[in-house]
Enzyme design. Structure first.
Site, PDB file in Angstrom:
ATOM      1  N   TRP A 101      23.073   0.347  46.012  1.00 16.04           N
ATOM      2  CA  TRP A 101      21.939   0.871  46.782  1.00 16.04           C
ATOM      3  C   TRP A 101      21.049   1.754  45.918  1.00 16.04           C
ATOM      4  O   TRP A 101      19.828   1.741  46.044  1.00 16.04           O
ATOM      5  CB  TRP A 101      22.408   1.615  48.024  1.00 16.04           C
ATOM      6  CG  TRP A 101      23.111   0.717  48.994  1.00 16.04           C
ATOM      7  CD1 TRP A 101      24.396   0.841  49.448  1.00 16.04           C
ATOM      8  CD2 TRP A 101      22.579  -0.461  49.637  1.00 16.04           C
ATOM      9  NE1 TRP A 101      24.693  -0.180  50.323  1.00 16.04           N
ATOM     10  CE2 TRP A 101      23.607  -0.987  50.453  1.00 16.04           C
ATOM     11  CE3 TRP A 101      21.350  -1.125  49.592  1.00 16.04           C
ATOM     12  CZ2 TRP A 101      23.425  -2.138  51.224  1.00 16.04           C
ATOM     13  CZ3 TRP A 101      21.184  -2.273  50.359  1.00 16.04           C
ATOM     14  CH2 TRP A 101      22.211  -2.766  51.167  1.00 16.04           C
ATOM     15  N   ASP A 171      19.444   9.422  49.566  1.00 17.14           N
ATOM     16  CA  ASP A 171      19.787   8.408  50.558  1.00 17.14           C
ATOM     17  C   ASP A 171      21.160   8.800  51.098  1.00 17.14           C
ATOM     18  O   ASP A 171      22.161   8.712  50.397  1.00 17.14           O
ATOM     19  CB  ASP A 171      19.833   7.028  49.880  1.00 17.14           C
ATOM     20  CG  ASP A 171      20.303   5.920  50.818  1.00 17.14           C
ATOM     21  OD1 ASP A 171      20.641   6.206  51.986  1.00 17.14           O
ATOM     22  OD2 ASP A 171      20.340   4.750  50.377  1.00 17.14           O
ATOM     23  N   LYS A 195      24.964   3.114  59.931  1.00 10.81           N
ATOM     24  CA  LYS A 195      26.253   3.333  59.307  1.00 10.81           C
ATOM     25  C   LYS A 195      27.068   4.325  60.132  1.00 10.81           C
ATOM     26  O   LYS A 195      28.183   4.064  60.502  1.00 10.81           O
ATOM     27  CB  LYS A 195      26.090   3.868  57.878  1.00 10.81           C
ATOM     28  CG  LYS A 195      25.226   2.984  56.983  1.00 10.81           C
ATOM     29  CD  LYS A 195      25.887   1.635  56.665  1.00 10.81           C
ATOM     30  CE  LYS A 195      24.908   0.561  56.251  1.00 10.81           C
ATOM     31  NZ  LYS A 195      24.310   0.722  54.953  1.00 10.81           N
TER      32      LYS A 195
HETATM   33  C1  LIG Z   1      23.330   0.066  54.133  1.00 11.30           C
HETATM   34  C2  LIG Z   1      22.677   0.925  53.156  1.00 11.30           C
HETATM   35  C3  LIG Z   1      21.337   0.737  52.779  1.00 11.30           C
HETATM   36  C4  LIG Z   1      20.497  -0.416  53.277  1.00 11.30           C
HETATM   37  O1  LIG Z   1      20.221  -0.275  54.608  1.00 11.30           O
HETATM   38  P1  LIG Z   1      19.265  -1.311  55.371  1.00 11.30           P
HETATM   39  O2  LIG Z   1      18.976  -0.566  56.630  1.00 11.30           O
HETATM   40  O3  LIG Z   1      20.073  -2.552  55.582  1.00 11.30           O
HETATM   41  O4  LIG Z   1      18.073  -1.551  54.545  1.00 11.30           O
HETATM   42  C5  LIG Z   1      20.792   1.633  51.887  1.00 11.30           C
HETATM   43  N1  LIG Z   1      21.489   2.658  51.401  1.00 11.30           N
HETATM   44  C6  LIG Z   1      22.789   2.866  51.730  1.00 11.30           C
HETATM   45  C7  LIG Z   1      23.514   4.020  51.160  1.00 11.30           C
HETATM   46  C8  LIG Z   1      23.410   2.011  52.621  1.00 11.30           C
HETATM   47  O5  LIG Z   1      24.689   2.212  52.942  1.00 11.30           O
END
Ligand SMILES: *Cc1c(COP(=O)(O)O)cnc(C)c1O
Length: 360
Positions: A101, A171, A195
């Protein structure tokens, strides 16, 4: 069939009480005569829902007044672009590469400017967090970017990088609301809620006010300007109404559990049960350097692909689902987000113990 123990990395387990409450309110939200799904986002009722969600999130995270809370769409992946579009004034930023990511965010940023790799743990399949105490940060960098919890590899920043005065962008998708954070240490935090917090389709952005402006990269779409959403209290256009409503319920559930301090205790207790087992097992082993282990995503292997597959199959049959590791790394991964009850982890460990005895 009843409910299973769902170890999915996302979309993932949600608190049962939240789902029940949503079910009860499905046809008639509190006397409105309609579902939240059917409601105008301009209605008074909905305004109450989104305002209360924001207020509860502010309370949970102790978000200072000089930070805006935005609810946006497009996936965490769209923020990989929104971040540079809004913050890369000098067209240069530093990225710490701790997994897929982070790498995707870095690659996206390179479309808009110079993204510099400050550190990486690619040399050991992202199984650790690199030392970030003295990164090669230069004066012309607009921000330093991290993926705070690496969903796929199961690592977590235990200490934040020394950004040498630069803005920290994080993030937090897979660790959002899992433990207390000091918001003031960040310029911007964002998280896809699917998540740990809600259904897919909502991202929360927490951004310091002085970073929000019309001074964005040329060509930035209106919908990707933080200012657009900040000026309109996340109601510039139709927001992901139902998703925000569910997030609001999860915020309340966390407040009722005792807030983020209590959440941290709950999550540490769960993670310890699983990690202690992995450390003592002769069959299963964790793949992450101990000091960098995530409380949320726990990858592990047997060292034998066939046995891994057998384990996943038998676990699924026994009601422990979504334990297969990410398609890029194999093995297993148990995501044990906030809503995973302690019994879920205890029972998984009991199942693993039994599997180990049977497969010696
Ligand atoms: C799942 C995830 C993403 C991507 O998320 P989307 O909503 O599918 O674009 C980005 N960063 C992290 C840390 C993630 O776990």
């Amino acid at each position: 069939m009843g409910r299973v123990y769902n170890f999915s990395a996302g979309p993932a387990v949600l608190p049962e009480s939240v789902l029940k409450e949503a079910a009860e309110e499905m046809l008639d939200y509190r006397g409105s005569g309609m579902s939240v799904m059917e409601m105008s986002h301009r209605s008074k009722v909905y305004d109450g829902i989104i305002k209360e969600a924001e207020a509860d999130l502010r309370k949970l995270m102790n978000i200072p007044d000089n930070y805006k809370v935005l609810f946006v769409q497009g996936g965490a992946s769209l923020l990989f672009a929104s971040v540079p579009m809004n913050l890369m004034k000098n067209k240069k930023a530093g990225y710490v590469l701790t997994g897929q990511w982070a790498k995707k965010a870095y690659q996206e940023a390179r479309i808009y400017g110079e993204a510099v790799e400050l550190a990486s743990s690619a040399d050991e399949t992202f199984s650790y967090i690199p030392d970030c105490s003295d990164l090669p940060i230069t004066d012309d960098m607009d921000y330093v970017y991290i993926c705070e919890n690496n969903t796929i590899y199961g690592t977590k920043f235990r200490t934040l990088p020394n950004t040498k005065g630069k803005i920290l962008v994080a993030d937090q998708s897979s660790c959002f609301l899992s433990e207390p954070v000091d918001v003031t240490k960040y310029g911007l935090i964002y998280a896809g809620v699917q998540k740990n917090v809600g259904p897919a389709g909502v991202q929360v952005v927490i951004v310091r006010e002085d970073l929000i402006s019309d001074d964005v990269l040329p060509g930035t779409p209106t919908m990707m300007k933080f200012k657009t959403h900040a000026d309109n209290d996340s109601l510039y256009n139709t927001p992901p109404c139902y998703g925000i409503y569910i997030c609001g319920k999860v915020f309340k559930w966390i407040l009722d559990m005792g807030g983020l301090e209590a959440m941290k205790v709950h999550n540490e207790k769960k993670a310890r049960i699983l990690y202690d087992f992995l450390d003592s097992s002769e069959l299963f082993k964790g793949t992450v350097r101990k000091e960098d282990r995530s409380l949320m995503n726990v990858p592990f292997v047997t060292g034998n692909e066939e046995l891994d597959a057998k384990f996943v199959k038998e676990a699924t049959a026994a009601g422990f689902v979504n334990l297969k590791g990410h398609r890029t790394v194999g093995g297993m991964r148990a995501s044990i987000y906030n809503a995973m009850p302690i019994e879920g982890v205890e029972k998984l460990v009991a199942f693993m113990t039994k599997f180990e005895a049977e497969n010696k």
